[in-house]
Design an enzyme around this catalytic site. Structure first.
Site, PDB file in Angstrom:
ATOM      1  NE  ARG A 275      -4.117  -1.735   0.091  1.00 56.61           N
ATOM      2  CZ  ARG A 275      -4.140  -2.765  -0.745  1.00 56.61           C
ATOM      3  NH1 ARG A 275      -3.131  -2.973  -1.577  1.00 56.61           N
ATOM      4  NH2 ARG A 275      -5.167  -3.594  -0.749  1.00 56.61           N
TER       5      ARG A 275
ATOM      6  CG  HIS B 213      -2.277  -1.133  -7.868  1.00 55.00           C
ATOM      7  ND1 HIS B 213      -2.882  -0.323  -6.948  1.00 55.00           N
ATOM      8  CD2 HIS B 213      -2.371  -2.396  -7.371  1.00 55.00           C
ATOM      9  CE1 HIS B 213      -3.332  -1.055  -5.933  1.00 55.00           C
ATOM     10  NE2 HIS B 213      -3.042  -2.323  -6.171  1.00 55.00           N
TER      11      HIS B 213
END
Length: 309
Positions: free
Chosen positions: A224, A272
């Protein structure tokens, strides 16, 4: 018959409809799956946090919200959600993360960039360390962190794992707590972050913890974005304390074009892609939880609202 509402981003329905219907049927459950079931008739909600559905109050009959994402930070604090919430853990997600983490760890371990970009006539044939002599630290020993730690240890890396609560994983040196974090980071040459995004994990790598790493260490973050203090990392890169950072997640996504990470010579930005939830595999986890719910068995991967994961 039970009613299962698919409440994710609309463009995901096409890829999930067939796998979910097949997996639920194979689990022995008779269900109606659709995107437009009246709230009062819904038994289970297959969910993604970017769904238009944000108010769970009308879903008075629903038994659980089954999240399609591994991360739940964007839903766990929803005060209208009063029923169990599960997070996504599936074999495809774990395998994808293991492949990505292993690939980038080996890239930095072997010094691939220097060899691939070698200038004509430069013949620097100094062999890298063996994996046995490379200290790798995994921050986060959940399903994904454990799988990655085990794969890296199988290759031969000297792996240390850290988690907020104590873990015992065969073949992995496991540490926990604040003192354990300092020990896990001290002298680490490659650090992989796979912690959840919670108030307790924000800025785990910061101006105080980054100097603990071996000088020139590499950071790999597929976890994250908020796990790293961006300003502290950029300063550590400029000072040479950190040799390279490979980052797959960010506080703002897509990463803004003007962000310093795009232009820093010691940063690799990936969009991502470390671990995608694949319908073929995640449908099996969803179907198993529906089967369990109907059989009165405990659901898998239930989120603890206090810890946030």
């Amino acid at each position: 018959m039970i009613n299962v509402l698919f409440a994710a981003h609309p463009d995901r329905w096409e890829s999930y409809e067939a796998p979910l219907k097949e997996a639920i049927a194979d689990a022995g459950v008779t269900a109606f799956l659709a995107t437009d079931i009246p709230p009062a008739d819904v038994d289970y909600i297959v969910y993604a946090p970017n769904s238009p559905l944000q108010d769970f109050t009308p879903y008075t009959r629903a038994k659980a919200v089954l999240n399609l994402w591994a991360g739940v930070e964007k839903i766990v604090g929803n005060r209208t959600l009063k029923i169990p919430l599960t997070r996504m853990v599936d074999s495809g997600l774990s395998q994808g993360m293991c492949e990505w983490v292993t690939g980038h760890t080996l890239r930095h371990h072997l010094g691939m960039d220097a060899h691939i970009n070698c200038a004509p006539g430069v013949w620097n044939n100094v062999a890298p360390k063996l994996a046995w002599d490379r200290k790798v630290t995994l921050l986060g020993l959940g399903e994904l962190g454990t799988a990655c730690a085990q794969m890296l240890a199988q290759i031969g890396f000297d792996v240390t794992g850290w988690s907020r609560t104590a873990k015992d994983i065969g073949g992995i040196r496991c540490l926990s707590g604040d003192d354990g974090l300092k020990e896990a980071l001290t002298g680490a040459e490659i650090v992989v972050l796979l912690l959840p995004d919670t108030p307790a994990t924000e800025n785990t790598l910061n101006a105080e913890t980054l100097p603990l790493l071996a000088r020139g260490a590499c950071i790999i973050n597929p976890g994250r974005g908020p796990l790293i203090d961006d300003d502290a990392l950029l300063a550590a890169l400029d000072a040479g304390q950190i040799g390279h950072a490979t980052l797959d997640v960010f506080r703002i996504e897509p990463l803004p074009e003007a962000h310093p990470y795009w232009h820093h010579p010691r940063v690799t930005v990936t969009p991502h892609v470390a671990a995608e939830t694949r319908a073929k595999y995640s449908a099996l986890t969803i179907a198993e939880n529906i089967r369990r719910g109907e059989a009165g068995e405990p659901l898998l991967h239930v989120v603890d609202r206090k810890t946030g994961y």
